[in-house]
Scaffold this motif. Sequence first.
Motif, PDB file in Angstrom:
ATOM      1  N   VAL A 439      77.437  72.167  60.538  1.00  0.00           N
ATOM      2  CA  VAL A 439      76.587  71.345  59.010  1.00  0.00           C
ATOM      3  C   VAL A 439      75.233  71.805  58.904  1.00  0.00           C
ATOM      4  O   VAL A 439      75.242  72.039  60.364  1.00  0.00           O
ATOM      5  CB  VAL A 439      77.198  70.256  58.277  1.00  0.00           C
ATOM      6  N   ALA A 440      74.755  72.332  58.274  1.00  0.00           N
ATOM      7  CA  ALA A 440      73.143  72.728  58.659  1.00  0.00           C
ATOM      8  C   ALA A 440      71.939  71.390  57.141  1.00  0.00           C
ATOM      9  O   ALA A 440      72.113  71.670  55.908  1.00  0.00           O
ATOM     10  CB  ALA A 440      72.853  73.904  57.733  1.00  0.00           C
ATOM     11  N   LEU A 441      71.037  70.839  57.640  1.00  0.00           N
ATOM     12  CA  LEU A 441      70.383  70.330  57.137  1.00  0.00           C
ATOM     13  C   LEU A 441      69.244  71.258  57.250  1.00  0.00           C
ATOM     14  O   LEU A 441      67.798  71.709  58.081  1.00  0.00           O
ATOM     15  CB  LEU A 441      69.375  69.265  57.828  1.00  0.00           C
ATOM     16  N   THR A 442      68.806  71.345  55.363  1.00  0.00           N
ATOM     17  CA  THR A 442      67.995  72.360  55.316  1.00  0.00           C
ATOM     18  C   THR A 442      66.483  72.188  54.717  1.00  0.00           C
ATOM     19  O   THR A 442      66.411  71.094  53.058  1.00  0.00           O
ATOM     20  CB  THR A 442      68.404  73.910  54.381  1.00  0.00           C
ATOM     21  N   GLY A 443      65.499  72.388  54.713  1.00  0.00           N
ATOM     22  CA  GLY A 443      64.307  72.310  53.911  1.00  0.00           C
ATOM     23  C   GLY A 443      63.338  70.687  54.014  1.00  0.00           C
ATOM     24  O   GLY A 443      62.341  70.657  53.837  1.00  0.00           O
ATOM     25  N   ALA A 444      63.510  70.070  54.926  1.00  0.00           N
ATOM     26  CA  ALA A 444      62.742  69.137  55.113  1.00  0.00           C
ATOM     27  C   ALA A 444      61.832  69.427  56.227  1.00  0.00           C
ATOM     28  O   ALA A 444      62.095  70.315  56.976  1.00  0.00           O
ATOM     29  CB  ALA A 444      64.350  68.204  55.809  1.00  0.00           C
ATOM     30  N   ARG A 445      60.697  68.677  56.524  1.00  0.00           N
ATOM     31  CA  ARG A 445      60.175  68.503  57.804  1.00  0.00           C
ATOM     32  C   ARG A 445      60.675  67.968  58.951  1.00  0.00           C
ATOM     33  O   ARG A 445      61.517  66.835  58.425  1.00  0.00           O
ATOM     34  CB  ARG A 445      58.697  67.730  56.759  1.00  0.00           C
ATOM     35  N   ILE A 446      60.729  68.641  60.082  1.00  0.00           N
ATOM     36  CA  ILE A 446      61.502  68.045  61.233  1.00  0.00           C
ATOM     37  C   ILE A 446      60.163  67.956  62.260  1.00  0.00           C
ATOM     38  O   ILE A 446      59.545  68.479  62.678  1.00  0.00           O
ATOM     39  CB  ILE A 446      62.079  69.311  61.639  1.00  0.00           C
ATOM     40  N   VAL A 447      60.365  66.615  62.724  1.00  0.00           N
ATOM     41  CA  VAL A 447      59.514  66.202  63.555  1.00  0.00           C
ATOM     42  C   VAL A 447      60.302  65.939  65.018  1.00  0.00           C
ATOM     43  O   VAL A 447      61.452  65.301  64.934  1.00  0.00           O
ATOM     44  CB  VAL A 447      59.073  64.719  63.556  1.00  0.00           C
ATOM     45  N   THR A 448      60.655  67.049  65.545  1.00  0.00           N
ATOM     46  CA  THR A 448      61.613  67.303  66.447  1.00  0.00           C
ATOM     47  C   THR A 448      61.390  66.764  68.119  1.00  0.00           C
ATOM     48  O   THR A 448      62.202  66.430  68.581  1.00  0.00           O
ATOM     49  CB  THR A 448      61.006  69.062  67.714  1.00  0.00           C
ATOM     50  N   MET A 449      59.710  65.981  68.184  1.00  0.00           N
ATOM     51  CA  MET A 449      59.703  65.377  69.285  1.00  0.00           C
ATOM     52  C   MET A 449      59.248  65.797  70.552  1.00  0.00           C
ATOM     53  O   MET A 449      59.465  65.485  71.728  1.00  0.00           O
ATOM     54  CB  MET A 449      60.407  64.294  69.494  1.00  0.00           C
ATOM     55  N   ARG A 450      59.424  67.150  70.084  1.00  0.00           N
ATOM     56  CA  ARG A 450      58.729  68.159  71.953  1.00  0.00           C
ATOM     57  C   ARG A 450      57.563  68.530  71.578  1.00  0.00           C
ATOM     58  O   ARG A 450      56.785  68.968  71.015  1.00  0.00           O
ATOM     59  CB  ARG A 450      59.377  69.582  70.886  1.00  0.00           C
ATOM     60  N   GLY A 451      57.124  68.141  73.111  1.00  0.00           N
ATOM     61  CA  GLY A 451      55.609  68.231  73.446  1.00  0.00           C
ATOM     62  C   GLY A 451      55.074  66.680  72.423  1.00  0.00           C
ATOM     63  O   GLY A 451      55.494  66.031  72.390  1.00  0.00           O
ATOM     64  N   ALA A 452      53.708  66.921  73.146  1.00  0.00           N
ATOM     65  CA  ALA A 452      52.718  66.492  72.247  1.00  0.00           C
ATOM     66  C   ALA A 452      51.760  65.514  71.443  1.00  0.00           C
ATOM     67  O   ALA A 452      51.917  64.760  70.352  1.00  0.00           O
ATOM     68  CB  ALA A 452      50.893  66.448  73.484  1.00  0.00           C
ATOM     69  N   ASP A 453      52.438  67.020  70.677  1.00  0.00           N
ATOM     70  CA  ASP A 453      51.801  66.357  69.236  1.00  0.00           C
ATOM     71  C   ASP A 453      53.457  66.443  68.399  1.00  0.00           C
ATOM     72  O   ASP A 453      53.289  66.644  67.196  1.00  0.00           O
ATOM     73  CB  ASP A 453      51.481  68.570  68.956  1.00  0.00           C
ATOM     74  N   GLY A 454      54.210  66.475  68.708  1.00  0.00           N
ATOM     75  CA  GLY A 454      55.715  66.399  68.461  1.00  0.00           C
ATOM     76  C   GLY A 454      56.523  67.091  68.054  1.00  0.00           C
ATOM     77  O   GLY A 454      57.325  67.810  66.956  1.00  0.00           O
ATOM     78  N   GLY A 455      55.699  68.454  67.897  1.00  0.00           N
ATOM     79  CA  GLY A 455      56.888  69.904  67.613  1.00  0.00           C
ATOM     80  C   GLY A 455      57.134  69.677  66.197  1.00  0.00           C
ATOM     81  O   GLY A 455      58.510  70.323  66.000  1.00  0.00           O
TER      82      GLY A 455
END
Length: 867
Positions: A439-455
């Motif tokens: 399944v693919a989730l598309t179009g959202a803002r994604i806060v990946t939590m990669r790195g200090a800035d949240g990615g």
Amino acid sequence: FEYAQDSNGALFAIDRYELDTGETHRVTAGNGGAVRPTPSPDGKYLAFVRRERAKSKLYIRDLASGNERKIYDDLDQDMQETWAVTGVYPNMDWTGDSREVVFWAGGKLRRVPVNGGAAREIAFRVADDRVVANSLHPQVQVAPASFTTRMVRWAQMSPDGRQILFESLGKLWLRPAAGGEPRRLTRSGDDSFEAYPSWSRDGRSIAFVSWNDGRLGQVQTVGARGGSPRTVTREPGHYAFPRFSPDGRTIVLEATSGGGLTSDRWNRDAGVYSVPARGGSPKLIERGVTNPQYAAAADRLFMTVQTEDDKLQLVSTDLNGEARRVHASGDLTSDFVVAPDGQSVAFRQNYEAFLMPLLPGGQDVAAATEKGALPSVRLSQGGGDFIHFSGGGARVHWNIGPTLYSADARTIYSNGYKPVTSGTNLSRTLAAAKPRGSVALTGARIVTMRGADGGVIEDGTVLIQGDRIAAVGPRGSVAVPAGTPSVDVTGKTIVPGFIDAHAHGPQGENGMTPQQNWSAQANLALGTTTVHDPSNRASEVFAAAEMQQAGLILAPRIFSTGEIIYGAKAAGAFAEIGNFDDALAHVRRLKSQGAWSVKNYNQPRREQRQMVVAAAQAENMLVVPEGGSLFNMDMSLIQDGNSTVEHNVPGEVFYDDVLQFWSQTRTNYTPTLVVSYGGPGADPYWRARMNLWEHPLLTAHTPPATLAAASARRTIAPEEDYADTWAAREARKLADRGIQVNIGAHGQQDGIAAHWEMWSFVKGGWTPLQALQAATVMPAKTLGMDRDLGSLEPGKLADLVVLDANPLENIRNTDKVAKVMLGGRLYDARTLNEEVTGNRQRQPYWWEGSGNAAAGRATTTTHGHRH
């Protein structure tokens, strides 16, 4: 001089004890109370701490006139609102001439004149180094393809010793004692759970309880060869521990009431009942007793009862609940089991199984593990659960985790007893329930939590294959295979699933696992996809964890310590540690049941707590402790290599000595802001500022009466009095120095308390991103789960939360959950019905459809594959 709480328990007062007469007289109390009494050398003054509008001040009292006045206005906050058994403020003293009081405040030593004048700092500097034990954070395999069951419950050897009956994953199984594969006991298309099995004396029949959330419980019987069960009880109820009489004509059982995790229908007075084995209505024998069982005679029934002074007693009555006798009792005993021949009684203490003779008549014999009135033999080495007998009392059995142990009960005193070290392994290895589609989730803002800035990725795509993330990135950068279902989440924000690092909560009732645990499902609906519970009943929490892995119940991923390794002498909970081997036995007991972490709690001596750490590390396990609001204990827990400190360290400010010391260790921090020491915490703060009974997700997944009772009437304090604010502020100092700080909702309010944690971190000065880190990547690192959880990256588990609003703009948006994904399965937060990835439908909760006979577990179908 001494201090004690006043008569209504609200404020502390200072009393004087006369050494000559033994009399006690009140010296001072009044508004704001009085603590830390310190008399001057000349006997003229008393220095003490009093609160003014909840803030601590330094006062003196002229003992001759009784006049009192404030001499210093800026003390640190005292610890009257904690369990400060060693004192609520640091010691004070006087100069030898009684002219100045010497005290601690603001991280400094100070002196202030009694007769007026400014306080002066007493300069000092300490250069110190300490040996600090290394703390371990072992990596956990969060979601393996298969798992081995460890929580095997109610194992029962047949009377002839040829078959073993046990429960695992909600069903009953039979296995030849000589070896071989287990097989299901019952043949039925019913999706009910099965529990509490027991054999008839002749070995021809088995009684057990069948449980369905909609139909409730029924006592049933089935032939020893298995097959279709027959219902014995004419009315449903909340039943447990059915047992046949020696002649097989009667079944006795426990009955209780519901209304918590399970339905409030068919509530009965808690106690022991009887019912004809051929069928009928349960008849009350006696209220307030548990664990019914017979010895040799069918006209007398043994039961257990908890006395007012917290002793467990073994009693017996006739079948009318009369002619009571007391046979045995124990201060720290948690179970009594009578042999079928009435010659012996087994008991459980300090988590171990013991055996002693059972005297005829009504003598109350202490269940003593050594030097008792009767000889007792310790049967188990490393824990003894589900104790029972076979062969008419000739053999005694117990199990711990998946292993069943046995001993000869009739020669145990005369021939000496060699501890049993091997047993029969009843575990099974099974495939974990996992989806197979994409399944693919598309179009959202994604806060990946990669790195200090949240990615953060604006307008991104997350591609999920099976239970893991295959790709994540800007919409155009992720290649979505043809035919992959797509969910448009434009305008929403996706964050990793929340990880509650200190998540108490009910996982069963009296051992029975509900098919739909609304408490767990409320947590999931509000975005908590993984819980770590540092204190729960092992036989319930690990059973639920395995059912979750198998896809039998819907709940967050469940990890736990099981029972705490508790140093206080409490019945059924005390874990005695005299040496390292004792500590290792407790750790291994919990590990065998399913724990990968242990809780180090209230062992009274430091070396005992160090033994727990050493034992946990020897078993490659996480060790989480509580310091019980004692600052010095917390510091020693950090120094001694514990993996975390649970609950906030008392003290309004962490000064440089604490920060320098703590930041050079690998001990992380779960301050549980909801229940802060030192003042009101996040729970009362946010509860008073929300109408919880109007929250759309809480009302969808919480019994209405429960929600209203917990939140309709609330207390409120001035903003500056809430301890969660300063606890969060000080935790930020540690986070800035590399210590992982985690949310811990403590089970305060199902679903929403994890959000209160994040909101209070922001109230204490954290940014919204930092608060989200404390709910995702930080606990993942602390708990050794960061290879699988904590951020949205390829290869990690597809645990994520779809929010209707952006939490980076306002942290209060974290509870606006639209959808939650757990292991690649997507659920609507309001209904918890599966969308796109499968068709699992949540059945009505007990308060929604208590009359619905089909209110049980749903079958899940995903992309054509049955699970």
